[in-house]
Design an enzyme around this catalytic site. Structure first.
Site, PDB file in Angstrom:
ATOM      1  N   GLY A  16     -78.867  20.771 -84.613  1.00  0.00           N
ATOM      2  CA  GLY A  16     -77.907  19.608 -84.995  1.00  0.00           C
ATOM      3  C   GLY A  16     -77.011  19.809 -83.489  1.00  0.00           C
ATOM      4  O   GLY A  16     -77.069  20.117 -82.543  1.00  0.00           O
ATOM      5  N   CYS A 133     -64.118  27.268 -85.626  1.00  0.00           N
ATOM      6  CA  CYS A 133     -63.409  26.490 -84.454  1.00  0.00           C
ATOM      7  C   CYS A 133     -62.130  26.915 -84.557  1.00  0.00           C
ATOM      8  O   CYS A 133     -61.438  27.023 -83.433  1.00  0.00           O
ATOM      9  CB  CYS A 133     -63.930  25.212 -84.524  1.00  0.00           C
ATOM     10  SG  CYS A 133     -63.273  24.091 -85.828  1.00  0.00           S
ATOM     11  N   SER A 164     -66.355  14.268 -85.676  1.00  0.00           N
ATOM     12  CA  SER A 164     -66.824  15.566 -85.221  1.00  0.00           C
ATOM     13  C   SER A 164     -67.214  16.524 -86.202  1.00  0.00           C
ATOM     14  O   SER A 164     -67.669  17.540 -85.803  1.00  0.00           O
ATOM     15  CB  SER A 164     -65.994  16.016 -84.060  1.00  0.00           C
ATOM     16  OG  SER A 164     -64.741  16.703 -84.899  1.00  0.00           O
ATOM     17  N   ALA A 165     -66.969  16.059 -87.377  1.00  0.00           N
ATOM     18  CA  ALA A 165     -67.498  17.126 -88.603  1.00  0.00           C
ATOM     19  C   ALA A 165     -68.721  16.557 -89.190  1.00  0.00           C
ATOM     20  O   ALA A 165     -68.861  15.693 -89.967  1.00  0.00           O
ATOM     21  CB  ALA A 165     -66.283  16.991 -89.714  1.00  0.00           C
ATOM     22  N   ASN A 172     -69.092  23.822 -94.829  1.00  0.00           N
ATOM     23  CA  ASN A 172     -68.598  24.902 -94.853  1.00  0.00           C
ATOM     24  C   ASN A 172     -66.953  24.748 -95.050  1.00  0.00           C
ATOM     25  O   ASN A 172     -66.371  25.798 -94.265  1.00  0.00           O
ATOM     26  CB  ASN A 172     -68.862  25.525 -93.436  1.00  0.00           C
ATOM     27  CG  ASN A 172     -70.360  26.047 -93.596  1.00  0.00           C
ATOM     28  OD1 ASN A 172     -70.969  26.131 -94.440  1.00  0.00           O
ATOM     29  ND2 ASN A 172     -70.901  25.830 -92.085  1.00  0.00           N
ATOM     30  N   ASN A 289     -63.691  20.877 -81.056  1.00  0.00           N
ATOM     31  CA  ASN A 289     -63.550  21.763 -82.098  1.00  0.00           C
ATOM     32  C   ASN A 289     -64.967  22.526 -82.029  1.00  0.00           C
ATOM     33  O   ASN A 289     -65.170  23.616 -82.253  1.00  0.00           O
ATOM     34  CB  ASN A 289     -63.539  21.403 -83.517  1.00  0.00           C
ATOM     35  CG  ASN A 289     -64.277  20.040 -83.950  1.00  0.00           C
ATOM     36  OD1 ASN A 289     -64.102  19.030 -83.018  1.00  0.00           O
ATOM     37  ND2 ASN A 289     -65.139  19.810 -84.916  1.00  0.00           N
TER      38      ASN A 289
END
Length: 307
Positions: A16, A133, A164-165, A172, A289
């Site tokens: 990923g 992060c 960005s997530a 998580n 991050n």
């Protein structure tokens, strides 16, 4: 001139965003590591396709495909960029083979490692955990404050772009808050820690921002605290160039009506405001991050290879 040492072979599990960025960072910048394989579970993933174009061996059979590789015995370090639940499984499967694992998930199977704070304490640990992060961005600040004066309470707020997530980050979230808070205590030195994460949906996507609040005693030396925080920011920026103070460190007394007074019983509040811009090796610059995680993991892998 002395001959160059052979490069240490590493494998990455997870094709990923994080695993792919880590692979590209190693290929572009590392003089001591060779990416021997990238393992994923989605044969159509961009990460595996990009690895093949770059000449990196791949498998879409996950950790099983990695174990089946004829050169598996020559691989010394395995970096796991999957999820906390997946790492629990990978750690169990890989344990008999004596490889060193670097865990980029919040699984926390092994000791927490934050490079400028405690890397050399864990060079022989079989499984090193890179916290989160938010932990990589904020634990160094809490540790810097702790070196000057006891930290009664540390609270961090990590704000990242929603874009960005990815699925792994979103899966998580609970582990993020628990693992980061624990690292503020175990590595940062705070008596109590709390972590909050915000997924910011703004467009255009904002850079990662981190706020670090430390409650310290009323008599703490403000100048020494500011100097220690500045030195730590420079130390992190040596391997994460986009890591910087967003504004000067703020130190103020905590009054009786302040919400933090009930948590920490007065004293002073030391507030540090950070920004993290990614290097854009694979991910966009706003994904600081993810960049700070891959940069920290690369730092650890290179230190293990050259110890």
């Amino acid at each position: 001139m002395s001959p160059a040492l052979p490069r240490t072979k590493v494998a990455i599990i997870g094709s990923g965003n994080i695993g792919t960025d880590l692979m590209i960072k190693m290929l572009r910048t590392s003089g001591v590591l060779t990416v021997a394989a990238l393992a994923g579970i989605d044969p159509a993933s961009d990460g595996l396709a990009r690895a093949r174009r770059l000449g990196v061996p791949t498998t879409h059979d996950g950790v099983g495909g990695l174990l089946a590789r004829p050169d598996f015995d020559a691989i010394d370090i395995i970096l796991d960029a999957t999820s906390a639940a997946a790492h629990q499984h990978h750690a169990t499967v890989l344990e008999p083979y004596g490889k060193q694992l670097i865990d980029l998930t919040p699984a926390a199977v092994g000791p927490f490692v934050v490079p400028p704070v405690n890397l050399d304490e864990h060079l022989r640990a079989p499984d090193l955990n890179m916290v989160t992060c938010g932990g990589q961005a904020t634990v160094p600040i809490v540790a810097a404050v702790s070196r000057i004066t006891p930290v009664r309470y540390a609270e961090i707020i990590a704000s990242i772009s929603s874009r960005s997530a990815g699925p792994g980050t979103r899966a998580n979230i609970d582990e993020f808050t628990e693992t980061t808070a624990r690292a503020l205590e175990v590595v940062g030195g705070a008596a109590r820690g709390k972590a909050v994460i915000i997924l910011n949906p703004a467009d255009p996507p904002p850079l990662m921002r981190d706020t670090v609040h430390c409650v310290v005693g009323a008599g703490a030396d403000g100048a020494a605290l500011t100097e220690a925080i500045g030195a730590m920011v420079a130390e992190v920026a040596a391997y994460v160039p986009g890591y910087r103070l967003k504004q000067p460190v703020q130190i103020r007394p905590i009054g009786p009506g302040d919400p933090l007074a009930a948590l920490a019983g007065g004293g002073q509040l030391v507030s540090t405001f950070l920004e993290v811009e990614g290097a854009a090796h694979y991910l966009p610059a706003y994904a600081g991050n993810l960049d700070i995680m891959t940069s920290a993991a690369l730092r650890v892998a290179e230190r293990l290879a050259t110890r």
